[in-house]
Design an enzyme around this catalytic site. Structure first.
Site, mmCIF file in Angstrom:
data_model
loop_
_atom_site.group_PDB
_atom_site.id
_atom_site.type_symbol
_atom_site.label_atom_id
_atom_site.label_comp_id
_atom_site.label_asym_id
_atom_site.label_seq_id
_atom_site.Cartn_x
_atom_site.Cartn_y
_atom_site.Cartn_z
ATOM 1 N N ASN A 37 35.257 -6.674 31.937
ATOM 2 C CA ASN A 37 35.811 -8.027 31.938
ATOM 3 C C ASN A 37 37.290 -8.066 31.544
ATOM 4 O OD1 ASN A 37 35.744 -10.776 32.237
ATOM 5 N ND2 ASN A 37 34.477 -11.188 30.431
ATOM 6 N N HIS A 122 20.928 -18.229 25.507
ATOM 7 C CA HIS A 122 21.975 -18.796 24.654
ATOM 8 C C HIS A 122 21.808 -20.304 24.490
ATOM 9 C CE1 HIS A 122 25.119 -15.414 25.573
ATOM 10 N NE2 HIS A 122 23.964 -14.939 25.182
ATOM 11 N N ARG A 147 19.565 -17.228 21.003
ATOM 12 C CA ARG A 147 20.820 -17.080 20.259
ATOM 13 C C ARG A 147 21.452 -18.449 20.084
ATOM 14 N NH1 ARG A 147 26.541 -14.360 22.268
ATOM 15 N NH2 ARG A 147 26.945 -16.495 22.925
ATOM 16 N N TYR A 159 34.074 -18.860 19.408
ATOM 17 C CA TYR A 159 33.479 -17.956 20.389
ATOM 18 C C TYR A 159 32.128 -18.505 20.863
ATOM 19 C CZ TYR A 159 30.336 -14.670 22.289
ATOM 20 O OH TYR A 159 29.388 -14.135 23.116
ATOM 21 N N ASP A 210 25.710 -14.442 17.069
ATOM 22 C CA ASP A 210 26.791 -13.474 17.318
ATOM 23 C C ASP A 210 28.019 -13.850 16.491
ATOM 24 O OD1 ASP A 210 28.560 -11.642 18.334
ATOM 25 O OD2 ASP A 210 28.200 -12.127 20.442
ATOM 26 N N HIS A 212 30.695 -12.015 16.478
ATOM 27 C CA HIS A 212 31.788 -11.602 17.371
ATOM 28 C C HIS A 212 32.977 -11.005 16.624
ATOM 29 C CE1 HIS A 212 33.740 -11.751 21.407
ATOM 30 N NE2 HIS A 212 32.470 -11.698 21.775
ATOM 31 N N GLU A 236 24.900 -10.399 14.922
ATOM 32 C CA GLU A 236 25.542 -9.432 15.815
ATOM 33 C C GLU A 236 27.015 -9.250 15.473
ATOM 34 O OE1 GLU A 236 24.928 -10.600 19.867
ATOM 35 O OE2 GLU A 236 26.793 -9.646 20.515
ATOM 36 N N GLU A 262 28.207 -3.725 21.650
ATOM 37 C CA GLU A 262 28.481 -4.124 23.033
ATOM 38 C C GLU A 262 29.817 -3.571 23.531
ATOM 39 O OE1 GLU A 262 28.260 -8.409 22.512
ATOM 40 O OE2 GLU A 262 30.413 -8.569 22.781
ATOM 41 N N ARG A 283 23.547 -2.166 20.739
ATOM 42 C CA ARG A 283 23.794 -3.065 21.880
ATOM 43 C C ARG A 283 24.545 -2.436 23.045
ATOM 44 N NH1 ARG A 283 23.136 -7.884 22.598
ATOM 45 N NH2 ARG A 283 25.222 -8.672 23.100
ATOM 46 N N HIS A 312 23.439 -5.503 25.666
ATOM 47 C CA HIS A 312 24.353 -6.570 26.016
ATOM 48 C C HIS A 312 24.022 -7.057 27.430
ATOM 49 C CE1 HIS A 312 28.919 -7.704 26.392
ATOM 50 N NE2 HIS A 312 28.229 -8.707 25.903
ATOM 51 N N ASP A 316 29.261 -11.405 32.497
ATOM 52 C CA ASP A 316 30.344 -10.551 32.981
ATOM 53 C C ASP A 316 29.908 -9.105 33.205
ATOM 54 O OD1 ASP A 316 31.082 -11.442 29.896
ATOM 55 O OD2 ASP A 316 31.249 -9.280 30.168
ATOM 56 N N GLU A 339 19.568 -9.173 26.205
ATOM 57 C CA GLU A 339 20.301 -10.436 26.379
ATOM 58 C C GLU A 339 20.243 -10.860 27.848
ATOM 59 O OE1 GLU A 339 24.482 -10.199 25.455
ATOM 60 O OE2 GLU A 339 24.629 -12.355 25.092
ATOM 61 N N TRP A 402 39.134 -11.315 18.462
ATOM 62 C CA TRP A 402 38.503 -12.390 19.233
ATOM 63 C C TRP A 402 37.002 -12.150 19.286
ATOM 64 C CZ3 TRP A 402 35.795 -12.164 23.982
ATOM 65 C CH2 TRP A 402 35.293 -13.436 24.379
HETATM 66 O O1 EZ4 Z 1 32.156 -11.724 24.479
HETATM 67 O O2 EZ4 Z 1 30.797 -10.051 27.333
HETATM 68 O O3 EZ4 Z 1 27.042 -11.045 23.040
HETATM 69 N N1 EZ4 Z 1 27.776 -11.332 23.943
HETATM 70 C C1 EZ4 Z 1 29.115 -11.311 23.881
HETATM 71 C C2 EZ4 Z 1 29.844 -11.562 25.175
HETATM 72 C C3 EZ4 Z 1 31.237 -10.928 25.183
HETATM 73 C C4 EZ4 Z 1 31.715 -10.805 26.605
HETATM 74 C C5 EZ4 Z 1 33.095 -10.167 26.702
HETATM 75 O O4 EZ4 Z 1 33.414 -9.922 28.029
HETATM 76 O O5 EZ4 Z 1 29.669 -11.102 22.824
HETATM 77 O O6 EZ4 Z 1 29.912 -12.934 25.457
HETATM 78 CO CO CO Z 2 28.288 -10.227 21.446
#
Ligand code: EZ4
Ligand code: CO
Length: 402
Positions: A37, A122, A147, A159, A210, A212, A236, A262, A283, A312, A316, A339, A402
């Site tokens: 991605n 999600h 999730r 996020y 998550d 993130h 996560e 991931e 993951r 994961h 994407d 997922e 991020w």
């Molecule tokens: O941010 O795949 O758990 N899922 C994630 C995703 C990631 C994206 C990044 O391209 O964290 O949404």
């Molecule tokens: Co994630």
């Protein structure tokens, strides 16, 4: 069974996907996902310019040897671009093997270890009431694992939460978005979110979240501890995992299970986390971690330490990855959860697939290979569109994870 062609197909049916198609002299072909991605064309070039020419004339049945050749033969090992390219070749070759033997991929791996694959969806809201509505819809659809992500009061963008009411898509076409972040506001808010979910829906469904990569290790420890009463299935990516030893600190403070990986692309990224049992779920995915041949190695190693898989599965990673992952999940003795974010309608049309979804469980189907195809004529109607993942900054402007 010689390889006579290897072509890279870049298409954007709702979002960008990179697909590798390998054809043998018997006219059998297999496909693999090569989508990274926001960096799609780097992998497309790595394949087109450096990998595809070296595949021509090789025996498509020598899957392990080709994997080793691409990994060791490049001299420059690992990294997301390299490992995604190797994964695409590997998954395409397993697809070919399935087609020539007439067997679904999971049978080639050793057969089904379970009746179906538990997936998590999600449930996302801009605020708690909206997150609860989405959660209710998932319960209604039969999901056994959900999730939950939610907007945080006074934090501009979070996020996993879409800007509008459409499907969440992490990449933005044509621009790099800047998000702002406050760990303090997040940490104060999140326990209230889980409290609301458990108060309304009880403990019958698995609850996932998550983080993130947003917290420091000690903040992650605090989060894990503060949400223990809500019995999460996992939290996560609580903190970035380049420094695997950082997870020792989190483990010392909380029994909330942890899922990481991931962004990993090789077994070396997860070695310490697995062997020291610093995580509960790994993951890593087929597309970014070297395909079936390498992910199987990671899963087998994880099984020795009672770490389970939790691949994961965002939108994407292409439907090709999803299909192959479901075969992997059906086989893996230490499977945990998969997922499943779903795909834009146009993507499902470009990639016809044999998998099915029923009441929160998925099955890859019994078509030979991984059961996912590509409609190349349709794919050609969706040209590549530049898109990027966002960045996050703290409220004072500091660039954050991020
Ligand atoms: O941010 O795949 O758990 N899922 C994630 C995703 C990631 C994206 C990044 O391209 O964290 O949404
Ligand atoms: Co994630």
């Amino acid at each position: 069974m010689k390889i006579v062609r290897a072509d890279v197909i870049v298409t954007c049916p709702g979002r960008n996907f990179v697909t590798l198609k390998i054809v043998t002299d018997e006219g059998v072909y297999g496909i693999g996902d090569a989508t990274l991605n926001g960096r799609e064309l780097a992998v497309a070039s790595y394949l087109k310019d450096h990998v595809c020419p070296t595949l021509i004339g090789r025996d498509a049945g020598c899957i392990e040897d080709i994997w080793q050749y691409l990994y060791k033969g490049a001299y420059w090992r690992r990294g997301p671009v390299t490992m995604t390219a190797i994964a695409a070749v590997d998954v395409a070759l397993w697809d070919i093997l399935g087609k020539v033997t007439g067997m679904p991929l999971y049978r080639l791996l050793g057969g089904a270890s379970r009746d179906g694959v538990m997936v998590y969806g999600h449930a996302t809201g801009h605020d708690i009431p909206e997150a609860l509505d989405r959660y209710a819809e998932h319960v209604e659809m039969g999901y056994k694992a959900i999730r939950v992500q939610c907007g945080v009061p006074n934090v501009r963008s979070v996020y996993g939460v879409p800007k509008d009411n459409g499907m969440y898509e992490p990449a933005t076409k044509g621009t790099v978005e800047e998000h702002s972040w406050s760990s303090e506001k997040y940490l104060d808010f999140v326990p209230k979110l889980f409290e609301a979910v458990r108060a309304k829906f009880g403990f019958d469904t698995h609850l996932l979240h998550d983080v993130h990569h947003r917290l420091t290790p000690i903040e992650a420890a605090r989060l894990g501890k503060s949400v223990e009463p809500y019995r999460l299935f996992w939290m996560e990516d609580p903190t970035p995992a380049e420094n695997q030893a950082a997870f020792r600190l989190i483990r010392e403070h909380t029994v909330t299970p942890i899922a990481v990986g991931e962004v990993f692309n090789s077994i070396w990224d997860c070695k310490q986390l697995i062997e020291e049992q610093l995580i509960d779920y790994i993951r890593a995915t087929l597309t970014h971690a070297g395909g079936i041949t390498h992910l199987r190695r990671i899963a087998d190693f994880a099984s020795l330490c009672q770490v389970r898989t939790g691949c994961h599965g965002p939108s994407d990673l292409s439907p090709v990855c999803m299909g192959a992952a479901l075969h992997f999940d059906l086989w893996a003795p230490n499977f945990g959860v998969q997922e499943y974010m779903g795909f834009p309608e146009a993507a499902l049309e470009v990639f016809p697939h044999a998998w099915r979804f029923e009441r929160g469980m998925m099955h890859p189907g019994d078509a030979p290979g991984h059961g996912v195809d590509i409609d190349e004529a349709l794919a050609a109607r969706y040209p590549y569109t530049p898109a990027y993942l966002p960045v996050a900054r703290l409220e004072d402007g500091t660039l954050w994870n991020w």
